[in-house]
Structure formats: C-alpha cells, structure tokens
Scaffold this active site. Structure first.
Site, PDB file in Angstrom:
ATOM      1  N   GLY A   1       1.060  -1.561  -0.045  1.00  0.00           N
ATOM      2  CA  GLY A   1       0.116  -0.099  -0.263  1.00  0.00           C
ATOM      3  C   GLY A   1       1.028   1.153  -0.134  1.00  0.00           C
ATOM      4  N   PRO A   2       0.492   2.353  -0.282  1.00  0.00           N
ATOM      5  CA  PRO A   2       1.183   3.659  -0.489  1.00  0.00           C
ATOM      6  C   PRO A   2       1.760   4.053   1.009  1.00  0.00           C
ATOM      7  CG  PRO A   2      -1.135   3.809  -1.625  1.00  0.00           C
ATOM      8  CD  PRO A   2      -1.006   2.286  -0.285  1.00  0.00           C
TER       9      PRO A   2
ATOM     10  N   GLY B   1       2.228   5.734   4.920  1.00  0.00           N
ATOM     11  CA  GLY B   1       1.250   5.838   5.063  1.00  0.00           C
ATOM     12  C   GLY B   1      -0.270   5.743   6.038  1.00  0.00           C
TER      13      GLY B   1
ATOM     14  N   GLY C   1      -0.883   2.738   7.127  1.00  0.00           N
ATOM     15  CA  GLY C   1      -1.334   2.086   8.388  1.00  0.00           C
ATOM     16  C   GLY C   1      -0.647   0.345   8.395  1.00  0.00           C
ATOM     17  N   LYS C   2       0.899   0.473   7.330  1.00  0.00           N
ATOM     18  CA  LYS C   2       1.473  -1.212   7.314  1.00  0.00           C
ATOM     19  C   LYS C   2       1.908  -2.200   8.431  1.00  0.00           C
ATOM     20  CE  LYS C   2       2.917  -0.117   3.492  1.00  0.00           C
ATOM     21  NZ  LYS C   2       2.638   1.044   3.788  1.00  0.00           N
ATOM     22  N   THR C   3       2.713  -0.768   9.256  1.00  0.00           N
ATOM     23  CA  THR C   3       3.647  -1.368  10.685  1.00  0.00           C
ATOM     24  C   THR C   3       2.831  -1.267  11.101  1.00  0.00           C
ATOM     25  OG1 THR C   3       5.068  -0.553   9.495  1.00  0.00           O
ATOM     26  CG2 THR C   3       5.412  -0.753  11.525  1.00  0.00           C
TER      27      THR C   3
ATOM     28  N   GLU D   1      -9.761  34.230  -8.159  1.00  0.00           N
ATOM     29  CA  GLU D   1     -10.567  33.866  -7.461  1.00  0.00           C
ATOM     30  C   GLU D   1     -11.983  33.571  -7.214  1.00  0.00           C
ATOM     31  OE1 GLU D   1      -8.876  31.404  -6.036  1.00  0.00           O
ATOM     32  OE2 GLU D   1      -6.935  32.721  -6.333  1.00  0.00           O
TER      33      GLU D   1
ATOM     34  N   ASP E   1      -3.703  26.579 -13.662  1.00  0.00           N
ATOM     35  CA  ASP E   1      -5.032  25.754 -13.762  1.00  0.00           C
ATOM     36  C   ASP E   1      -5.440  25.845 -15.109  1.00  0.00           C
ATOM     37  OD1 ASP E   1      -5.969  27.212 -11.024  1.00  0.00           O
ATOM     38  OD2 ASP E   1      -6.257  29.662 -12.538  1.00  0.00           O
TER      39      ASP E   1
END
Length: 627
Positions: A194-195, A197, A199-201, A417, A495
C-alpha cells in the site's frame, strides 16, 4: 547512567596516576632541594664545623648544613666517621637500611605501573569491543518490541478488509493446534502492500498485540552491508532468534530494499543484496512443520519484488492496505481525536470530507497540527477553525502573513478567485460543492478556491471533467474580462496545467473522443519523439486536447459574461472579508446578506498590510519558481 559512572571512575583513575607520577618526579617529593657532597668534602665540612645535623642510613649520609640547606653524601663505610662526628660535636643518628618490603615504598614505585597497565587493558578491551562489533556484522539487527504500549486492532481504523485478512493470522498464533490438527497450514509470509502512511506497520504491531506474541521488527536496509555475506548471515540469525521465541512475528519493513529482482544489481550473482535475498528465500521455505514463526513484510513497491518471494510457501498472501475512503477517514480521525478535546462545532465527518487522498499518517498529523494551533491560540478545546487551518497548512503550506500585497494585487486576486468560485457555483450540478474561497497568500499561491466532494468518487464522468476544465479556466477569463487582455497575468499557469492534464487523459486514456476512439495512447509527456504513436495520430491528439480546453474556456467566458455583476459583487466580498465559506459565497451570488454568526470574527484575521507605494500589479497571482 551506568556508562557515565564507568567513564567518571576511569577519569578519576587517570588523574590519580598522573598526580602520583608527577609526585615521584618532583624534587624530593616536596622536600627542599638537596646538594650532593663528595665524601672528602663532607669530612672537610665536619672539621670546619659547618654541619648542623647528620643522619646515617647505611652508606647514605643525609644532613643539614649550618645555612639550613640539605645535603647528601655517600660514605665508604668508614668506621672512623662516628668518632669524627662525636669529636666535632655534630648530632647524628643512624637508621637501618630499607629491606625493600616497605608497603608505602612499594606502592609509590609500583602503583603508577599498575594504573598504566589497567589503562592499557581498558583500551585493549575497548578495541576488542569494536572488533566484536565488526565481527558482529553477521548478527541480526531485529529489535524485540516491548509490550509497554500494546497495539490492538481497536487502534487501527480505515482498513477493515486488511484487518479481516490478518485476523486469521492472529487466531493461528493464539491456537495453532486448531489448524494443524486438520492439516491446515497458515501462510508462511504475509505481504502488506500500500501507499506510504496507510498503516502497514501499525497493522503488523496490532497482529502481535492481539496474539500477545513477541514482535521482532527490522528494516530491509538493515540486511545489506558493503561486505559480501553479511546480509545472509543476518537473515540466518534473525530466523534463529524467531525460532527461539516462537510463536512470534518477524516484521520486515520496506522489504523492497533487499527483495528486488535478482540479476539487476552490480556484481551479478555475487552481489551482496542478491545473496541476502537468496538466503531469505531459503529460510522462508525451510521452516519446520511445527514452527509458528510468521513473517510480515511491508512495501509500497510490490512491482519490483522478485517473483520467487511471492510464490506459495513464502509471501503467498498479499494484503492491500489502500488509502481510506470517507467512512474510513472518519474512523481514523475518531481514533486519533480520542486524546484531543474537541469543541462542539467540530464535525469529523466534514473534516473527513475535506481530506480526500489523506493517508492515516496524514490524518494523524492533521489532528496533531490542529491541537498545536489551538494551544497556540490559548484555547481549551480544538475547534473547526483549527482543523480548517491545519488542513490548508498541510495541503498548501503556512499562511504568508508577512506577504505585502499592493491593492491592485489584492483586487486582481479577488477577481481571479471569484471567477473560479462563480463558475463552480453555476456548474454545481456536475462539480463538487465549494468549501471556501480566500485571497490570503498561502504557499506559492496568492489565493485559492477549495471544493470538497460530498462522497468518495472512484471515477469521473465526461460532464464532470468538462466542468472541471471550465472551472480551471474561470480565473483566467475573469482577469481578461475585468482588466483587459493586456493585463492578463501568469497567475493561471497552474490552472492551465490542470486543465490540460484532464484533457489529455480524456483523449489518450479514457477514450472519450470519437476521432481517436477507445484506444490508449502512450505519450510519456516527452513529445512525439518518445510517443509510441504515429505523427498523424500525435497531431490529432494535440488538436483534440486544444479543442477540449478551448471549449472549457468558452464555457467559463459565457458564464462570467452573463453574470459579470455577480462577479463584481463576489470580488468585493472577498476584498472585504478575505475568506468566504461555501454558504457565504452562495449568499453573495444570490444577492443575500452574508450570514453573520458568532464564530465569523474568530475565523478571520485582520486584513494584511497594504503597501500603497508598490507599483501596479505585475501579473503574478501564483509566482513562478525561480531558476
């Protein structure tokens, strides 16, 4: 503390040795300086009554002259010396010879040598310790995590499918006999993909916490050293430690550092990394039947792993740990917000909606940044204002409060804007709702319009992409419409880049044009020379991309031209308040009075300083990067 005490004692010993050595080499150990007299001169001094006192110590004669100075002489064991001293009425005394076993004399002469030998032995042991470390390269660097901070599945959110996959591993570690008596075998290795951050660890630690099993952790880069064979030795030692602590979990983070395709490294088959990988493959497939050691590895580059790692018997189970969806992000925020006092106006569902693409680590950082901002403002609870500010800070950088803008720059930014916001509001049926618009400088941008999806969206429709291009073009069109073509600035560069990217994807990837059909064209962004298409096809793609972007530009121009009065009203509101929420933008567009509420003054800081002496706007809404 123990090491500090050892160092202190060592320095005390060294200083004491130096003091003793200095004392021995000093003149008489602190006594007055002695002068050497020959025996004949000593006898002459006796006869001339120049000696005050004499001490005879074997063949050594030590005495004091009449002037108070100390002398030293050596006799030839003259038996008449006593008679001559008595005749000259010189007081004298005799002392026995040293027998060589005087404890103080012994220490004075041997203690410095003993201390120097001790220092030498200490240094030698330190060198041996260094050598042991050198020889200990083959020892595994896997660390056994303590149970002081136990992590369970309750601490992991947003990855429910991955948790279900790993629950079977937990049950096997708790009760391996349940599976073994039926002939079942738990996967030898579990690969978390997975990417960064996501939560793999944390998931691996949760498995160990749920199973209450020892948890060894090591990084893939810890195996590889400059010496060939060291990594393989560390792999063997790591598995040996695991077998001694079975049932246990060995977690290898960033396994792609050592598990890449073989044959791609330097040195061919003798490459250290490849030998380490070979040993890892052997150890994983060489488990005994009753071993309850499970390998969990994590990577975000599963595509580069050697195929042998992924075959059955090794990492034969892959668990995808993807970015959380809206529901998952809200669950993650709930986990991290447990330790943070939240104000009544905080809706974590709204916060989750505003963080698409955020990983679990990003969301944890968001909660932490919000708490820090609240503490900086001396608040007792974290409000929605801090969450909003923290999100903008993470996405675009901190607010540039010291940025001095001329009034012309502020006005041009407000219209730019405002053009984005007005086009987005008109196309709201096919675009994401507006969250807020601001003309406060942040990061590289001098302003922004932020849209938040109401729900996670995996795919986008043709009309949605066309609307996105028109919204991108709204700022550029507003500048040209209000200030004239000659005053158009480079502020729309990002843009234009975003609109072009969408149009290229529509043509080359999504098959949304009849002329080019449903074919994937690989352009690589390097021009025709590197594109795997014919020159005629490349020209058609170029023409169609320009056509789609031009349609978006025309759509934005049509909307703003018909609603120019609304554009003026919206720009003036941005100049007055600097930041408008989505609801306030809707009120301005519909001609209503902006709804004031108690939190409004707290959300907006005072207007930035305006330097009226600055020249008129030069054209940079978003400054271009310096070379």
């Amino acid at each position: 503390m123990k090491q500090l005490s050892k160092n202190f004692v060592m320095w005390v010993v060294i200083v004491a040795a130096l003091l003793i050595v200095l004392n021995l080499f000093s003149d008489g150990g602190g006594q007055k300086a002695q002068q050497e007299l020959s025996y004949s001169e000593f006898l002459q001094r006796i006869d001339s009554n120049q000696i005050r006192q004499v001490t005879i110590k074997g063949a050594t004669i030590i005495g004091i002259l009449e002037d108070g100075s100390v002398f030293k002489s050596y006799s030839l064991r003259d038996q008449n010396i006593i008679d001559r001293l008595q005749k000259a009425k010189v007081p004298f005394k005799e002392q026995p010879m040293d027998d060589g076993w005087n404890i103080w004399s012994f220490l004075a002469h041997t203690l410095p040598m003993i201390i120097l030998i001790a220092i030498w032995i200490f240094a030698l042991r330190q060198m041996q310790g260094g050598n042991n470390k050198a020889m200990g390269f083959g020892k595994s660097k896997a660390k056994l995590s303590s149970n002081s901070k136990k992590v369970t599945f309750a601490d992991v959110a947003g990855v429910e499918e991955a948790k279900e996959e790993l629950e079977e591993v937990v049950q096997f570690l708790k009760n391996p006999a349940k599976y073994q008596k039926l002939g079942g075998k738990i996967p030898r290795g579990v690969l978390l993909v997975g990417p960064p951050g996501t939560g793999k660890t944390l998931l691996a630690r949760a498995v160990a916490g749920e199973a209450n099993a020892p948890f060894f952790s090591i990084s893939g880069s810890d195996f590889v050293e400059m010496f060939v064979g060291v990594g393989a030795s560390r792999v063997r030692d790591m598995f040996e430690q695991g077998r001694k602590s079975a049932p246990c979990i060995i977690f290898i983070d960033e396994i792609d550092a050592v598990g890449r395709h073989r044959g791609a490294g330097y040195g061919g088959g003798n490459d250290e990394r490849e030998q380490t990988l070979n040993q890892l493959l052997v150890e994983m497939d060489g488990f005994e039947e009753n071993d309850t050691v499970i390998i969990i590895a994590a990577t975000n580059r599963s595509d580069v792993l050697d195929p042998a790692l992924l075959r059955p018997g090794r990492f034969d189970r892959q668990v995808n740990v993807d970015l959380a969806d809206l529901k998952g992000r809200e669950a993650i925020l709930n986990v991290h917000a447990k330790r943070v006092p939240l104000a009544a106006d905080v809706d974590l569902n709204v916060v989750a909606r505003g963080t698409p693409g955020f990983s679990g680590a990003d969301l944890q950082n968001l909660v932490n940044e919000s708490a820090l901002l609240a503490a900086r403002h001396n608040k007792k609870a974290v409000t929605s204002v801090e969450f909003d500010e923290a999100r903008d800070k993470i996405l675009m950088g901190p607010e540039r409060k010291n940025k001095i803008m001329s009034e012309d720059e502020r006005r041009l930014t407000a219209y730019h804007e405002g053009g984005h916001a007005l086009v987005a509001y008109i196309l709201k049926d096919s675009a994401h709702p507006i969250h807020k618009a601001t003309i406060l400088p942040r990061g590289r941008a001098l302003g922004m319009v932020q849209q938040l999806p109401e729900k996670d969206q995996i795919s986008r429709s043709y009309i949605q992409m066309k609307s996105e291009i028109a919204i991108f073009m709204g700022g550029r069109v507003a500048e040209e419409l209000i200030f004239g073509k000659d005053k158009v600035t480079s502020g729309a560069s990002s843009d234009i880049r975003g609109a072009t990217r969408i149009a290229q994807a529509m043509v080359t990837e999504f098959g949304l044009t009849e002329e080019l059909g449903t074919v994937h064209y690989n352009l690589n962004g390097q021009g025709y020379e590197s594109a795997k298409v014919s020159q005629k096809t490349y020209e058609m793609i170029d023409h169609k991309v320009r056509e789609i972007v031009s349609e978006g530009l025309a759509k934005a121009k049509d909307i703003l031209t018909k609603n120019v009065d609304v554009l003026h009203r919206l720009a003036e509101a941005l100049l007055q308040y600097e930041t408008l929420t989505g609801a306030e933008i809707a009120d301005v567009i519909e001609g209503k009075v902006i709804r004031q509420n108690e939190e409004l003054p707290k959300k907006r800081r005072t207007k930035p300083k305006v330097d009226e002496t600055l020249p008129p706007v030069s054209g940079d809404i978003e400054p271009t990067p310096q070379a």
